[in-house]
Design an enzyme around this catalytic site. Sequence first.
Site, short mmCIF file in Angstrom:
data_model
loop_
_atom_site.label_atom_id
_atom_site.label_comp_id
_atom_site.label_asym_id
_atom_site.label_seq_id
_atom_site.Cartn_x
_atom_site.Cartn_y
_atom_site.Cartn_z
CG ASN A 1 -1.93 -1.13 1.14
OD1 ASN A 1 -2.04 -1.93 2.06
ND2 ASN A 1 -2.64 -1.26 0.03
NE ARG B 1 -2.16 1.00 6.09
CZ ARG B 1 -1.82 0.07 5.21
NH1 ARG B 1 -2.75 -0.61 4.57
NH2 ARG B 1 -0.55 -0.20 4.94
CG HIS C 1 -6.60 -2.45 -0.85
ND1 HIS C 1 -5.94 -2.71 0.34
CD2 HIS C 1 -6.66 -1.10 -0.97
CE1 HIS C 1 -5.62 -1.55 0.91
NE2 HIS C 1 -6.05 -0.56 0.15
CG ASP D 1 -3.88 -6.19 -2.83
OD1 ASP D 1 -4.96 -6.06 -2.22
OD2 ASP D 1 -2.78 -5.91 -2.32
CB CYS E 1 -1.25 -6.45 0.82
SG CYS E 1 -2.18 -7.56 1.81
N1 ARG Z 1 -5.51 -3.53 7.53
C1 ARG Z 1 -4.95 -3.09 6.28
C2 ARG Z 1 -5.85 -2.03 5.67
O1 ARG Z 1 -7.04 -2.18 5.76
C3 ARG Z 1 -4.78 -4.25 5.36
C4 ARG Z 1 -4.16 -3.83 4.07
C5 ARG Z 1 -3.88 -4.99 3.18
N2 ARG Z 1 -3.33 -4.50 1.98
C6 ARG Z 1 -3.78 -4.80 0.75
N3 ARG Z 1 -3.12 -4.30 -0.24
N4 ARG Z 1 -4.81 -5.54 0.55
O2 ARG Z 1 -5.41 -1.07 5.12
#
Ligand code: ARG
Length: 298
Positions: free
Chosen positions: A74, A93, A176, A178, A272
Amino acid sequence: MTPRFLMTDPAHFEVAYVINPWMRPDAWRRDPEGNRRAARAAWEALAAALRGAGAAVEVLPGAPGLPDMVFPANAAVVLDGRALLSRFRCPERRPEEPRFWAAFQALRARGLLDAVAALPEGVFQEGAGDCLWDAARGHFWAGHGQRSLREAIPYVEAFFGREAVPLELAAPRFYHLDVCFCPLPGGEVLFHPGAFTPSALGAIRARVPAALRIEATAEEAGLLCLNAVAIGRTVVMARASARLRALLAERGYRCVELDLSPFLLAGGGAFCMTLRLDLRAAAPPRAAPRAAPVPLGA
Ligand code: ARG
């Protein structure tokens, strides 16, 4: 060229808040010590699987209070030695941004990247999590509608000089791209149709012939095994279904399945937890790459 991945040390990983429907702070809190140990073991197993497939792993330290830094996919979109740093939609984040900025500057100083820029503030785009390079087709697939904005896509196209095909995500579970879509090196695309709007499905079907589409069920996507890292014919992923394993084997892929359960509690899988740093497109860009406007820290 040795494939090279960035990973973040899991020392500060935990599940402390909920920003996607998979996150289970209750399950984490039931046994923080056990979960921490299991997370360390799962992370080491993933790093070992990447190395076993011939890759090098660069490890970043995490930071206290930033548990999701363990998901560097990310942090940025990376291609052709260029990194475009993300802007996080969730306030939880956002403090990761300056940490990743410093880390990417250090990678550039070491010669592992040539150019590093950041998206303008407020142009939410969560890195490779929502922008996957399709090596077989020579374009990005760009997820939007949950975390990333459709408006971010032209910035990505300008920075890399490459096309990014928008794919609108239809459900919070598939927050996401991915977690529901995985382009494989041989041109196959593994995806869960239920994650996409009708127009996104139309775009996938228009660009990927039926023979190359591998459709996963909601249950299979729920294993977070579509969040996979492909290195040549090796696909490193969270535990998959026997059906998917067989479909991939038929196409000449070898699945390396890992128990990533502590990370699944945060909504993340193998892909990820990594960020590929050395991807190079086979063909030259269609437009000269442009520096993204308003680099962070400028
Ligand atoms: N807890 C993280 C979020 O929600 C998980 C991210 C996982 N990353 C991904 N590229 N799927 O941001």
